[in-house]
Design an enzyme around this catalytic site. Structure first.
Site, PDB file in Angstrom:
ATOM      1  N   LYS A  43      -5.202  -4.210  -9.741  1.00  8.59           N
ATOM      2  CA  LYS A  43      -5.202  -2.905  -9.086  1.00  8.59           C
ATOM      3  C   LYS A  43      -4.039  -2.025  -9.517  1.00  8.59           C
ATOM      4  CE  LYS A  43      -4.698  -5.041  -5.107  1.00  8.59           C
ATOM      5  NZ  LYS A  43      -4.181  -6.365  -5.571  1.00  8.59           N
ATOM      6  N   HIS A 171       1.978 -11.566   1.972  1.00  3.46           N
ATOM      7  CA  HIS A 171       2.573 -10.492   1.176  1.00  3.46           C
ATOM      8  C   HIS A 171       3.634  -9.833   2.037  1.00  3.46           C
ATOM      9  CE1 HIS A 171       3.104  -7.150  -1.527  1.00  3.46           C
ATOM     10  NE2 HIS A 171       2.044  -7.445  -2.248  1.00  3.46           N
ATOM     11  N   GLU A 248       1.282 -12.746  -6.896  1.00  5.04           N
ATOM     12  CA  GLU A 248       0.413 -11.643  -7.314  1.00  5.04           C
ATOM     13  C   GLU A 248       1.237 -10.430  -7.765  1.00  5.04           C
ATOM     14  OE1 GLU A 248      -1.919 -10.866  -3.859  1.00  5.04           O
ATOM     15  OE2 GLU A 248      -2.740 -12.896  -3.760  1.00  5.04           O
TER      16      GLU A 248
END
Length: 404
Positions: A43, A171, A248
């Site tokens: 993304k 996250h 990530e």
């Protein structure tokens, strides 16, 4: 004297993407987080050249939609190198993932478990938990992540549905300013692991998320954060635990790799509101200059509006600037018919001319992938560059499908 305007058709905005910068970041990652395999967040920047480079570096890929999965697969990424890391997935996207062998995916609610049980019952699930992101510039836990008090219920529901849960993810948010946020999150993940283990799940994956950066005020924080992360991993998930650790990262890999070049397509001289008596003489420092670029917040610079990491852009001239050159307070606009389309306000630079180019560094993250074409202004082109040394070392001839 104002130089003549270049009438050649060469004024569209463009990026130069330095692939060597990505290699340096990767080596820095391996040095500081040797136990953590990066799964690049598509993304952040979905340029095919970027994904091919990262594939050559043997990273995995964090995909958030059918389209991102399609893109990764089309570039030769194998299904086992993809995690479908989105907790609110359309049914059709889950079916697509199932049909193409994408098994690892995240969830944070009972409804998501029900959808997965209908469309991909053999999936290997990762429970995303909400963690403290109060010290981050971009907070995500208000939208994603199960609270720790709901972990037991969700895992029991997964068991009832016959689903396999293999790990936990979190996250801490982008632009995290406090390294202890990672230690607290890893400890919370350990708590969730223990509950899952008691329920009989074979837990073997921990995903510590993204949000890493190494520019500006974060230039040296990556090493600081890595030290805390490594210590917490050794405490809560020691190497002999058999748990695979992944992350990530998105902006970490590409933020400094891209430089944007935008062309000055128009200019105006306006009187400084602070001194209405000024006659706007040519060399008066009280003059206010207004410039209009062929790229702005509806295009490559949309990050100005929503990404705090891009709140302080510093465009600079492509040509050398003498220290003696007069600076003027300048307002820089994008090209569209909207006054929201403002790049900078009150920026002091030498006088620009129509046809000049401004460069903006560190434009790799959340720029290309979120740019639009409002007013039908053309999106910036991308020109990847790489040194011969890197090209041969990574055998990129094969990666990029180029034959001599």
């Amino acid at each position: 004297m104002v130089p003549p305007i270049d009438t050649q058709d060469s004024e569209e905005p463009f990026y130069v993407a330095n692939l060597d910068s990505m290699l340096k970041r990767h080596l820095r990652w391996l040095t500081n987080l040797p136990r953590v395999k990066p799964f690049y967040a598509v993304k952040c920047n979905n340029t095919p050249a970027v994904l091919k480079m990262l594939s050559a570096l043997d990273t995995g890929f964090d995909c958030a939609s059918k389209g991102e999965i399609q893109l990764a697969l089309s570039l030769g990424v194998t299904p086992d190198q993809i995690i479908y890391a989105h907790t609110t997935k359309p049914l059709s996207h889950i079916k697509y993932a199932c049909a193409h062998g994408i098994d690892t995916m995240t969830f944070d609610s009972e409804e998501e478990l029900l959808k997965i049980s209908l469309c991909h019952a053999k999936a290997k699930l990762v429970l995303r938990i909400a963690v403290d992101d109060s010290e981050s510039l971009v907070k995500l836990s208000s939208k994603f992540g199960a609270s720790l008090v709901s972990v037991g219920m969700l895992l029991e529901r997964a068991e009832e549905l016959g689903l396999e849960v293999i790990g936990v993810s979190f996250h801490v948010g982008s632009g995290c300013t406090g390294s202890l946020a990672f230690k607290k999150a890893i400890a919370a993940a350990r708590y969730a692991f223990d509950i899952a283990t008691l329920l009989g799940f074979q837990m073997r994956l921990l995903d510590i998320g993204g949000g890493f950066s190494a520019i500006g005020e974060f230039e040296y924080k990556f090493e600081e954060f890595s030290e805390v992360i490594n210590g917490a991993l050794d405490e809560f998930f020691p190497p002999d635990s058999g748990v695979q650790i992944i992350a990530e990262p998105g902006r970490y890999y590409v933020e400094s790799a891209f430089t944007l070049a935008a062309n000055v397509i128009a200019k105006r001289v306006v009187e400084d509101d602070m001194d209405q008596r000024c006659d706007v003489e040519k060399n008066s420092p009280n003059r206010v200059m207004m410039y209009y670029l062929n790229d702005g917040v509806y295009g490559s610079l949309s990050c100005i509006m929503f990404d705090p990491a891009h709140s302080n852009l510093e465009p600079y001239l492509h040509r050398a600037v003498e220290s003696s050159e007069q600076r003027y307070r300048s307002i820089i606009w994008g090209p569209t018919c909207d006054c929201i389309d403002k790049v900078t306000d009150g920026y002091w630079i030498p006088e620009l001319h129509v046809g000049d180019w401004l460069l903006i560094d560190n434009m790799g993250a959340y720029s290309v992938s979120v740019s639009g074409d409002f007013n039908s202004f053309e999106r910036a082109h991308i020109y990847p560059v790489v040194t011969a040394e890197t090209w041969h070392a990574l055998n990129l001839t094969h990666t990029y499908g180029i034959s001599h």
